[in-house]
Design a protein around this motif. Structure first.
Motif, short mmCIF file in Angstrom:
data_model
loop_
_atom_site.label_atom_id
_atom_site.label_comp_id
_atom_site.label_asym_id
_atom_site.label_seq_id
_atom_site.Cartn_x
_atom_site.Cartn_y
_atom_site.Cartn_z
N GLY A 273 0.80 -1.21 0.00
CA GLY A 273 0.00 0.00 0.00
C GLY A 273 0.83 1.27 0.00
N THR A 274 2.15 1.12 0.18
CA THR A 274 3.04 2.29 0.23
C THR A 274 4.15 2.20 -0.80
OG1 THR A 274 2.60 2.60 2.59
CG2 THR A 274 4.56 3.68 1.68
N GLY A 275 4.92 1.10 -0.79
CA GLY A 275 6.01 0.94 -1.73
C GLY A 275 7.28 0.46 -1.05
N THR A 276 8.40 0.66 -1.73
CA THR A 276 9.69 0.19 -1.24
C THR A 276 10.14 1.01 -0.04
OG1 THR A 276 10.32 -0.50 -3.47
CG2 THR A 276 12.10 -0.24 -1.86
N ALA A 277 10.56 0.33 1.02
CA ALA A 277 11.05 1.00 2.22
C ALA A 277 12.46 1.53 1.98
CB ALA A 277 11.05 0.04 3.41
N TRP A 278 12.77 2.65 2.61
CA TRP A 278 14.09 3.25 2.45
C TRP A 278 15.19 2.31 2.94
CZ3 TRP A 278 13.55 9.09 4.22
CH2 TRP A 278 12.73 9.75 3.30
N ALA A 279 14.87 1.41 3.85
CA ALA A 279 15.88 0.50 4.40
C ALA A 279 16.55 -0.32 3.30
CB ALA A 279 15.25 -0.42 5.44
N VAL A 290 29.29 -2.16 -1.56
CA VAL A 290 29.21 -0.74 -1.91
C VAL A 290 28.86 0.05 -0.65
CG1 VAL A 290 27.94 0.99 -3.24
CG2 VAL A 290 28.59 -1.17 -4.30
N SER A 291 29.57 1.15 -0.41
CA SER A 291 29.29 1.99 0.75
C SER A 291 28.19 2.98 0.42
CB SER A 291 30.55 2.76 1.17
OG SER A 291 30.96 3.67 0.16
N VAL A 292 27.43 3.37 1.43
CA VAL A 292 26.33 4.30 1.24
C VAL A 292 26.40 5.39 2.30
CG1 VAL A 292 24.82 2.80 2.60
CG2 VAL A 292 23.81 4.56 1.14
N GLU A 293 26.17 6.63 1.87
CA GLU A 293 26.11 7.77 2.77
C GLU A 293 24.78 8.48 2.57
OE1 GLU A 293 29.40 10.26 1.85
OE2 GLU A 293 30.89 8.66 2.05
N GLN A 294 24.35 9.21 3.62
CA GLN A 294 23.09 9.96 3.54
C GLN A 294 23.35 11.40 3.98
OE1 GLN A 294 19.57 7.68 5.02
NE2 GLN A 294 21.11 6.13 5.60
N ASP A 307 31.71 14.22 -8.38
CA ASP A 307 33.12 14.43 -8.71
C ASP A 307 34.00 13.31 -8.17
OD1 ASP A 307 32.57 16.78 -10.02
OD2 ASP A 307 33.06 18.08 -8.33
N ASP A 308 33.59 12.74 -7.03
CA ASP A 308 34.37 11.67 -6.40
C ASP A 308 34.03 10.30 -6.97
OD1 ASP A 308 35.62 13.51 -4.78
OD2 ASP A 308 34.26 13.22 -3.09
N GLY A 309 33.23 10.26 -8.02
CA GLY A 309 32.89 8.98 -8.65
C GLY A 309 31.67 8.31 -8.07
N GLY A 310 30.91 9.01 -7.24
CA GLY A 310 29.72 8.42 -6.64
C GLY A 310 28.50 8.49 -7.54
N VAL A 311 27.49 7.76 -7.15
CA VAL A 311 26.18 7.77 -7.82
C VAL A 311 25.13 8.10 -6.77
CG1 VAL A 311 24.49 6.44 -9.14
CG2 VAL A 311 26.93 6.07 -9.50
N ILE A 312 24.11 8.86 -7.13
CA ILE A 312 23.11 9.34 -6.18
C ILE A 312 21.74 8.75 -6.52
CG2 ILE A 312 21.90 11.38 -5.30
CD1 ILE A 312 24.42 13.00 -5.97
N ILE A 313 21.02 8.32 -5.49
CA ILE A 313 19.61 7.98 -5.61
C ILE A 313 18.82 8.92 -4.72
CG2 ILE A 313 17.81 6.26 -5.16
CD1 ILE A 313 19.72 4.09 -5.91
N CYS A 314 17.73 9.47 -5.25
CA CYS A 314 16.89 10.41 -4.50
C CYS A 314 15.47 9.88 -4.39
CB CYS A 314 16.87 11.78 -5.17
SG CYS A 314 18.45 12.65 -5.14
N SER A 315 14.89 10.03 -3.22
CA SER A 315 13.46 9.78 -3.03
C SER A 315 12.73 11.08 -3.33
CB SER A 315 13.18 9.33 -1.60
OG SER A 315 11.79 9.24 -1.36
N MET A 316 11.74 11.01 -4.23
CA MET A 316 11.07 12.21 -4.73
C MET A 316 9.62 12.30 -4.24
SD MET A 316 13.66 13.23 -6.44
CE MET A 316 13.04 14.64 -7.38
N SER A 317 9.21 13.52 -3.93
CA SER A 317 7.81 13.79 -3.60
C SER A 317 7.08 14.17 -4.89
CB SER A 317 7.72 14.91 -2.57
OG SER A 317 8.33 16.09 -3.05
N SER A 318 5.79 14.45 -4.78
CA SER A 318 4.99 14.78 -5.97
C SER A 318 5.55 16.00 -6.68
CB SER A 318 3.53 15.02 -5.57
OG SER A 318 3.45 16.08 -4.62
N GLY A 319 5.52 15.96 -7.98
CA GLY A 319 6.06 17.05 -8.79
C GLY A 319 6.30 16.62 -10.22
N TRP A 366 20.71 9.41 -1.10
CA TRP A 366 21.72 8.41 -0.78
C TRP A 366 22.87 8.54 -1.79
CZ3 TRP A 366 16.53 7.63 -0.78
CH2 TRP A 366 15.93 7.15 0.40
N VAL A 367 24.08 8.49 -1.31
CA VAL A 367 25.27 8.54 -2.17
C VAL A 367 25.97 7.21 -2.08
CG1 VAL A 367 27.49 9.63 -2.62
CG2 VAL A 367 25.54 11.02 -1.91
N TYR A 368 26.26 6.59 -3.24
CA TYR A 368 26.91 5.27 -3.30
C TYR A 368 28.28 5.40 -3.92
CZ TYR A 368 22.12 3.84 -2.48
OH TYR A 368 20.86 3.70 -1.96
#
Length: 369
Positions: A273-279, A290-294, A307-319, A366-368
């Motif tokens: 009813g909600t979706g994937t948990a941030w965990a 892989v290391s992860v930072e928030q 610049d440091d070679g990381g990849v970012i995932i973002c949780s998005m609100s409506s828009g 999240w930065v990976y």
């Protein structure tokens, strides 16, 4: 001797007025009216009450007119977007923006197909097949509004026209997703035809040649697989974004959206009813080394991470990306904005996004590495 009759008369009037205010005045005879000053006060209160009612009525009318105007503007905007789709429904290879550099430095960037590299014959380049020039901002529509939207889209798309004729065969969630993104027409139509689904799940040679290939959650290689309330195509933006991020960093072809989705379900990271948990976005990368930072959100923080070679995932609100909740991948930037891979939309993945546009839609990052 002093005549006190005037003083006594004044005091009597004052006592009468006070008695009237307390509700004790009855008058010297039946039907006697209240003193003039009291009548004037009552009339004044009535006028103020009537005036307040008139003001409230005018405010209500203005609010109604404002909502009506807003609805008309939205209809006009949708009509203009529809005209834009009619003018150019498909992207050509030369129309796809080519990133000049992953960062401000001279670092190689992703390309949408390398010269001389041909995809495997048995693997379709689904991104090129389904991509449109432009897709409207997602909207939260009622089932009736979804059908109206599909009817409009069916005028220019034979697949959507066929789906609209047999719309009772499809779930409300499937039709709602299609109304928000006409790129999904092939996926939705073949959801009723298991024989049309591919038997392969691996990556194409074209995808392997790209530094940052776009994985679509509704790609038939994994989109029809069960996930949560429905399937990966409708609910799997989280696993698909994680699959992209892990592939960019590790080049491990086995970490497909289905692989991540299976891990999510087995470890209780899907909330029905909600979706994937941030965990999931914190736990699964650790299983891949892989290391992860928030970090806190800021434009410079994002640029430093990239610049440091990381990849970012973002949780998005409506828009711009969703009407409810969604995940996107950010993999680079230049002077014009950030490079985004949206697992739910090819058109939005081909745009460059300014930080000012993304800032108020990002709920968490999240930065990976």
């Amino acid at each position: 001797m002093r005549d006190d009759r005037g003083y006594r008369r004044r005091d009597a009037f004052r006592e009468r007025d006070e008695a009237y205010r307390r509700g004790e005045f009855r008058g010297e005879s039946r039907g006697r009216q209240a003193p003039p000053r009291i009548r004037r006060q009552g009339t004044s209160r009535k006028r103020r009450t009537i005036g307040l009612l008139i003001v409230c009525l005018l405010l209500a009318m203005n609010l109604f007119l404002f909502l009506e105007l807003r609805w008309q503007v939205r209809r006009l905007d949708n009509a203009l977007n529809q005209m834009a789709r009619q003018a150019n429904l498909t992207w050509k290879e030369e129309d796809i923006p080519q990133p000049e550099a992953r960062t401000q430095e001279d670092v190689p960037n992703p390309t949408y197909g390398s010269a001389g590299v041909e995809p495997r014959e048995d693997v379709v380049d689904y991104v090129s097949l389904c991509g449109l020039a432009q897709v409207d901002m997602p909207m939260d529509r009622s089932p009736e509004e979804v059908l109206v939207c599909l009817q409009e889209l069916s005028r220019d798309n034979e697949q959507i026209a066929e789906i609209y004729k047999q719309h009772s065969r499809y779930s409300d969630d499937m039709l709602k997703a299609l109304a928000n993104n006409p790129e999904m027409a092939d996926f939705v139509m073949n959801s009723q035809n298991k024989e049309a689904r591919p038997s392969y799940t691996g990556l194409s040679e074209l995808e392997k040649s790209q530094d940052y290939p776009l994985f679509l959650q509704w790609d038939p290689r994994w989109g029809y697989e069960s996930y949560g309330d429905d399937n990966i195509g409708l609910s799997g933006c989280g696993p698909t974004c994680l699959s992209m991020a892990m592939y960019y960093l590790l080049r491990d072809e086995s970490i497909t959206p289905k692989t991540v989705a299976d891990y999510s379900m087995e470890n209780g990271h899907y909330v029905f009813g909600t979706g994937t948990a941030w965990a999931l976005l914190e736990e699964f990368p650790a299983t891949c080394g892989v290391s992860v930072e928030q970090p806190s959100l800021s434009e410079q923080t994002m640029k430093n991470a990239l610049d440091d070679g990381g990849v970012i995932i973002c949780s998005m609100s409506s828009g711009d990306f969703t009407a409810a909740g969604h995940f996107i991948v950010i993999y680079g930037y230049d002077a014009k904005g950030f490079y985004v891979n949206d697992s739910n939309c090819v058109a939005r993945s081909r745009e460059k996004w300014e930080y000012g546009t993304l800032e108020h839609q990002i709920k968490h990052m999240w930065v990976y590495r």
